[in-house]
Motif scaffolding. Sequence first.
Motif, short mmCIF file in Angstrom:
data_model
loop_
_atom_site.label_atom_id
_atom_site.label_comp_id
_atom_site.label_asym_id
_atom_site.label_seq_id
_atom_site.Cartn_x
_atom_site.Cartn_y
_atom_site.Cartn_z
N LEU A 121 0.83 -1.20 0.00
CA LEU A 121 0.00 0.00 0.00
C LEU A 121 0.86 1.25 0.00
N ASP A 122 1.96 1.24 0.73
CA ASP A 122 2.86 2.40 0.70
C ASP A 122 3.34 2.68 -0.72
N TYR A 132 -3.98 8.71 1.01
CA TYR A 132 -4.79 7.58 1.46
C TYR A 132 -5.62 7.08 0.30
N VAL A 133 -6.07 5.83 0.40
CA VAL A 133 -7.09 5.32 -0.51
C VAL A 133 -8.38 5.18 0.27
N ASP A 155 -6.64 -3.68 9.63
CA ASP A 155 -7.02 -2.80 10.73
C ASP A 155 -5.94 -1.74 10.97
N ALA A 156 -4.67 -2.15 10.95
CA ALA A 156 -3.57 -1.21 11.17
C ALA A 156 -3.52 -0.14 10.08
N ILE A 157 -3.80 -0.55 8.85
CA ILE A 157 -3.78 0.39 7.72
C ILE A 157 -4.82 1.50 7.91
N LYS A 162 -4.07 5.33 6.22
CA LYS A 162 -3.72 5.05 4.83
C LYS A 162 -4.91 4.57 4.01
N ALA A 163 -5.99 4.18 4.68
CA ALA A 163 -7.24 3.77 4.01
C ALA A 163 -8.40 4.13 4.92
#
Length: 336
Positions: A121-122, A132-133, A155-157, A162-163
């Motif tokens: 994702l990064d 972010y997406v 969950d962390a993302i 970031k989302a």
Amino acid sequence: MTYVPDPARYDGRMPYRRSGRSGLLLPAISLGMWHNFGGNKPYENSKAMIHKAFDLGITHFDLANNYGPPPGSAEETFGRVLADGLRTHRDELIVSTKAGWQMWDGPYGDLGSRKYLIASLDQSLKRMGLDYVDVFYSHRPDPDTPLEETMGALDAIVRQGKALYVGISSYSAEQTREAARILKQLGTPCLIHQPSYSMFDRWIERPAQAGAPVLTEVLGEEGIGSIAFCPLAQGLLTSRYLDGIPADSRAAAIDNPFLTADKVEVRLAQVRALNGIAAARGQSLAQMALAWALQTVTSVIIGASRVEQIVENVGAVERLEFSADELAKIEAVLKG
């Protein structure tokens, strides 16, 4: 020339549907960038298709880290279109991407580890020039990584900003139920599931084996939305193959495993019969196939190689209703 979207894009033609029990509305038709938006395609055509989609009320653009070819280049193309003027409308867009298939060499560039998902994702955010997406997916289940790790990464993302939402793709009914349970426990609900689904691919409606859960029922119970990829069966449910297999078609290509000549040949009689039903409804076959899929899923992802295909496909929303007789005729063809 500065891009100015059509001021009539929200004139009521495109339906927006709630994804499960979330607050997010998705257009009935979404634009996918699996094919035809990679670095091997003309940029101006890709940009024209994205602009036309937005002009027609398509606010959701579906990507993945490996879309291209080459892998990553579809996200680069979308990032370039954003930089060319679409970024002004970022808050009107739903941008989704995924990770789960092979992206880079070595043990950390595939499947569902926390290491891979977050690193991927990064990279995706850099390619698109985004902070972010809107939706990030686990692109497929990983048979070796604990589901708790994969869902924990999602969950962390979200918690890292970031989302905004997370989803899963191609998970079985059982896997979906367990993923939803874990995510709910973590405090980041599963927004959406992205399965393959079309008239010729109806696995989400049926149990994998006797006594097994059905994916559509699990999604309803868990309040999860659904968005279908390949709703036109890789182009088979269009007018493209009514007269056989064109030499320049996807099915004629020797390097395309998704739609082979054999798959087309065994379906031709059904395709022609379905086309007759569509004509009687005043629709193209593609429009009817999309409208049919939208009886079951929240949104459908269309692909395109030309602006005209997007215009035709969006026309599906002009007639989404089916009579009982029409549905019976379609079922008879599909069972035949």
